[in-house]
Scaffold this motif. Structure first.
Motif, PDB file in Angstrom:
ATOM      1  N   ARG A  47       0.857  -1.170  -0.030  1.00  0.00           N
ATOM      2  CA  ARG A  47       0.115   0.016   0.069  1.00  0.00           C
ATOM      3  C   ARG A  47       0.753   1.427  -0.119  1.00  0.00           C
ATOM      4  O   ARG A  47       0.570   2.289  -0.903  1.00  0.00           O
ATOM      5  N   ILE A  48       2.015   1.164   0.938  1.00  0.00           N
ATOM      6  CA  ILE A  48       2.828   2.379   1.050  1.00  0.00           C
ATOM      7  C   ILE A  48       3.584   2.520  -0.274  1.00  0.00           C
ATOM      8  O   ILE A  48       3.713   3.758  -0.772  1.00  0.00           O
ATOM      9  N   HIS A  49       4.135   1.408  -0.991  1.00  0.00           N
ATOM     10  CA  HIS A  49       4.878   1.719  -2.361  1.00  0.00           C
ATOM     11  C   HIS A  49       3.833   2.059  -3.299  1.00  0.00           C
ATOM     12  O   HIS A  49       4.312   3.161  -4.081  1.00  0.00           O
ATOM     13  N   GLU A  51       1.391   4.191  -2.857  1.00  0.00           N
ATOM     14  CA  GLU A  51       1.300   5.586  -2.571  1.00  0.00           C
ATOM     15  C   GLU A  51       2.367   6.502  -3.029  1.00  0.00           C
ATOM     16  O   GLU A  51       2.367   7.396  -3.496  1.00  0.00           O
ATOM     17  N   ILE A  52       3.493   5.930  -2.968  1.00  0.00           N
ATOM     18  CA  ILE A  52       4.839   6.586  -3.411  1.00  0.00           C
ATOM     19  C   ILE A  52       5.023   6.634  -4.953  1.00  0.00           C
ATOM     20  O   ILE A  52       5.787   7.328  -5.346  1.00  0.00           O
ATOM     21  N   LYS A  53       4.311   6.065  -5.716  1.00  0.00           N
ATOM     22  CA  LYS A  53       4.813   5.575  -7.140  1.00  0.00           C
ATOM     23  C   LYS A  53       4.510   6.942  -7.902  1.00  0.00           C
ATOM     24  O   LYS A  53       3.285   7.443  -7.670  1.00  0.00           O
ATOM     25  N   THR A  54       5.261   7.502  -8.865  1.00  0.00           N
ATOM     26  CA  THR A  54       4.976   8.592  -9.417  1.00  0.00           C
ATOM     27  C   THR A  54       4.578   8.123 -10.824  1.00  0.00           C
ATOM     28  O   THR A  54       4.989   7.221 -11.449  1.00  0.00           O
ATOM     29  N   ARG A  55       3.418   8.717 -11.325  1.00  0.00           N
ATOM     30  CA  ARG A  55       2.627   8.208 -12.378  1.00  0.00           C
ATOM     31  C   ARG A  55       3.652   8.479 -13.697  1.00  0.00           C
ATOM     32  O   ARG A  55       4.400   9.405 -13.672  1.00  0.00           O
ATOM     33  N   ALA A  56       3.277   7.773 -14.662  1.00  0.00           N
ATOM     34  CA  ALA A  56       4.340   7.840 -15.826  1.00  0.00           C
ATOM     35  C   ALA A  56       4.214   8.975 -16.406  1.00  0.00           C
ATOM     36  O   ALA A  56       5.273   9.877 -17.068  1.00  0.00           O
ATOM     37  N   SER A  57       2.951   9.762 -16.551  1.00  0.00           N
ATOM     38  CA  SER A  57       2.907  10.870 -17.322  1.00  0.00           C
ATOM     39  C   SER A  57       3.823  12.137 -16.444  1.00  0.00           C
ATOM     40  O   SER A  57       4.609  12.869 -17.254  1.00  0.00           O
ATOM     41  N   ARG A  58       3.667  11.989 -15.238  1.00  0.00           N
ATOM     42  CA  ARG A  58       4.366  13.002 -14.276  1.00  0.00           C
ATOM     43  C   ARG A  58       5.791  12.721 -14.502  1.00  0.00           C
ATOM     44  O   ARG A  58       6.582  13.840 -14.556  1.00  0.00           O
ATOM     45  N   TYR A  59       6.101  11.521 -14.530  1.00  0.00           N
ATOM     46  CA  TYR A  59       7.771  11.067 -14.580  1.00  0.00           C
ATOM     47  C   TYR A  59       8.252  11.756 -16.084  1.00  0.00           C
ATOM     48  O   TYR A  59       9.326  12.257 -16.155  1.00  0.00           O
ATOM     49  N   ARG A 114      12.363  -6.711 -10.452  1.00  0.00           N
ATOM     50  CA  ARG A 114      12.138  -5.464 -10.087  1.00  0.00           C
ATOM     51  C   ARG A 114      10.785  -4.951 -10.493  1.00  0.00           C
ATOM     52  O   ARG A 114      10.212  -4.076  -9.832  1.00  0.00           O
ATOM     53  N   HIS A 115      10.207  -5.938 -11.358  1.00  0.00           N
ATOM     54  CA  HIS A 115       8.725  -5.451 -11.579  1.00  0.00           C
ATOM     55  C   HIS A 115       7.823  -5.792 -10.704  1.00  0.00           C
ATOM     56  O   HIS A 115       6.688  -5.416 -10.754  1.00  0.00           O
ATOM     57  N   HIS A 116       8.287  -6.365  -9.681  1.00  0.00           N
ATOM     58  CA  HIS A 116       7.529  -6.467  -8.428  1.00  0.00           C
ATOM     59  C   HIS A 116       7.324  -5.366  -7.510  1.00  0.00           C
ATOM     60  O   HIS A 116       6.621  -5.391  -6.306  1.00  0.00           O
ATOM     61  N   LEU A 117       8.226  -4.286  -7.800  1.00  0.00           N
ATOM     62  CA  LEU A 117       8.220  -3.069  -6.773  1.00  0.00           C
ATOM     63  C   LEU A 117       6.964  -2.081  -7.273  1.00  0.00           C
ATOM     64  O   LEU A 117       6.928  -1.842  -8.542  1.00  0.00           O
ATOM     65  N   ALA A 118       6.076  -2.022  -6.448  1.00  0.00           N
ATOM     66  CA  ALA A 118       4.751  -1.337  -6.673  1.00  0.00           C
ATOM     67  C   ALA A 118       5.131   0.297  -6.731  1.00  0.00           C
ATOM     68  O   ALA A 118       4.242   0.994  -7.216  1.00  0.00           O
ATOM     69  N   TYR A 119       6.223   0.741  -6.337  1.00  0.00           N
ATOM     70  CA  TYR A 119       6.632   2.071  -6.223  1.00  0.00           C
ATOM     71  C   TYR A 119       7.312   2.509  -7.666  1.00  0.00           C
ATOM     72  O   TYR A 119       7.566   3.648  -7.803  1.00  0.00           O
ATOM     73  N   LEU A 120       7.273   1.661  -8.818  1.00  0.00           N
ATOM     74  CA  LEU A 120       7.943   1.883 -10.032  1.00  0.00           C
ATOM     75  C   LEU A 120       6.682   1.896 -11.052  1.00  0.00           C
ATOM     76  O   LEU A 120       6.086   1.178 -10.868  1.00  0.00           O
ATOM     77  N   ILE A 122       5.364   2.196 -15.163  1.00  0.00           N
ATOM     78  CA  ILE A 122       5.812   1.383 -16.187  1.00  0.00           C
ATOM     79  C   ILE A 122       7.053   1.744 -16.995  1.00  0.00           C
ATOM     80  O   ILE A 122       8.028   0.835 -17.367  1.00  0.00           O
ATOM     81  N   ILE A 123       7.326   2.924 -16.962  1.00  0.00           N
ATOM     82  CA  ILE A 123       8.467   3.529 -17.434  1.00  0.00           C
ATOM     83  C   ILE A 123       9.729   3.088 -16.850  1.00  0.00           C
ATOM     84  O   ILE A 123      10.827   2.491 -17.363  1.00  0.00           O
ATOM     85  N   GLU A 124       9.872   3.182 -15.444  1.00  0.00           N
ATOM     86  CA  GLU A 124      10.843   2.740 -14.539  1.00  0.00           C
ATOM     87  C   GLU A 124      11.111   1.081 -14.603  1.00  0.00           C
ATOM     88  O   GLU A 124      12.233   0.702 -14.679  1.00  0.00           O
ATOM     89  N   LYS A 125      10.027   0.594 -14.570  1.00  0.00           N
ATOM     90  CA  LYS A 125      10.003  -0.910 -14.590  1.00  0.00           C
ATOM     91  C   LYS A 125      10.601  -1.336 -15.988  1.00  0.00           C
ATOM     92  O   LYS A 125      11.642  -2.302 -16.122  1.00  0.00           O
TER      93      LYS A 125
END
Length: 197
Positions: A47-49, A51-59, A114-120, A122-125
């Protein structure tokens, strides 16, 4: 190998084991575990991860323009890395059985988790997958090359080598002609150096 080098190699193996213990402790602190090669995070951590994720458009909006302009150069490296990877797989498949060199398991070097990381996003993944492939393929190539060197030329260099492969310490010393011939005889007799299985 001298007794002192043997002792140092044993010390190195001990330190590597300590590092693994510390990494396990760190996994506990970050509240995830490995179950049958699967990564499992606690629900609260997920859940915390998220919340921390930056949307791809913002990225993309926040990215430095030069970062976007240079991205094609970075991604273009996939072509030579892929060609090298495929060529080395073929080389190993053809040559290693002839020489009796144990094959390198590619899957031990290509790790995609690393695709398991919810704070990344789609671009970061995607970027993480790209880096995982490139670095894993190069590590695979290095191990194939090092095993080739073990077979054909197990001699240390006269000058210091930065980041030698794991088999290098078992090589004959530079200038030790008898040691070199003994290493070659070991290979012909089927005796492998440390770490080659």
């Amino acid at each position: 190998m001298t007794a002192q080098l043997d002792a140092l190699m044993e010390k190195l193996r001990s330190v590597e084991a300590e590092i693994e213990t510390e990494l396990a402790k760190r996994r506990e602190e970050l509240r995830f575990r490995l179950e049958n090669r699967r990564i499992v995070f606690e629900q609260e951590v997920l859940r915390i991860h998220r919340e921390i994720k930056t949307r791809a458009s913002r990225y993309l909006v926040d990215a430095h323009p030069l970062t976007i302009l240079t991205a094609p150069v970075i991604y273009s490296l996939i072509v030579p890395v892929l060609l090298l990877d495929v060529w080395v797989m073929a080389y190993q498949a053809i040559c290693f059985p002839v020489y009796g060199i144990p094959k390198v398991r590619r899957r031990d070097y290509l790790i995609f988790d690393r695709h398991h990381l919810a704070y990344l996003n789609i671009i970061e993944k995607f970027n993480c997958a790209y880096c995982s492939y490139a670095n894993g393929a190069i590590a695979f190539v290095r191990e194939v090359a090092s095993r080739t060197e073990v077979y054909w030329c197990p001699i240390k260099h006269a000058r210091r080598v930065l980041g030698p492969h794991p088999h290098y310490q078992g090589f004959a010393d530079f200038g030790d002609a008898e040691g070199f011939r003994a290493k070659l005889a070991q290979m012909k007799d089927g005796v492998k150096l440390d770490g080659v299985s």
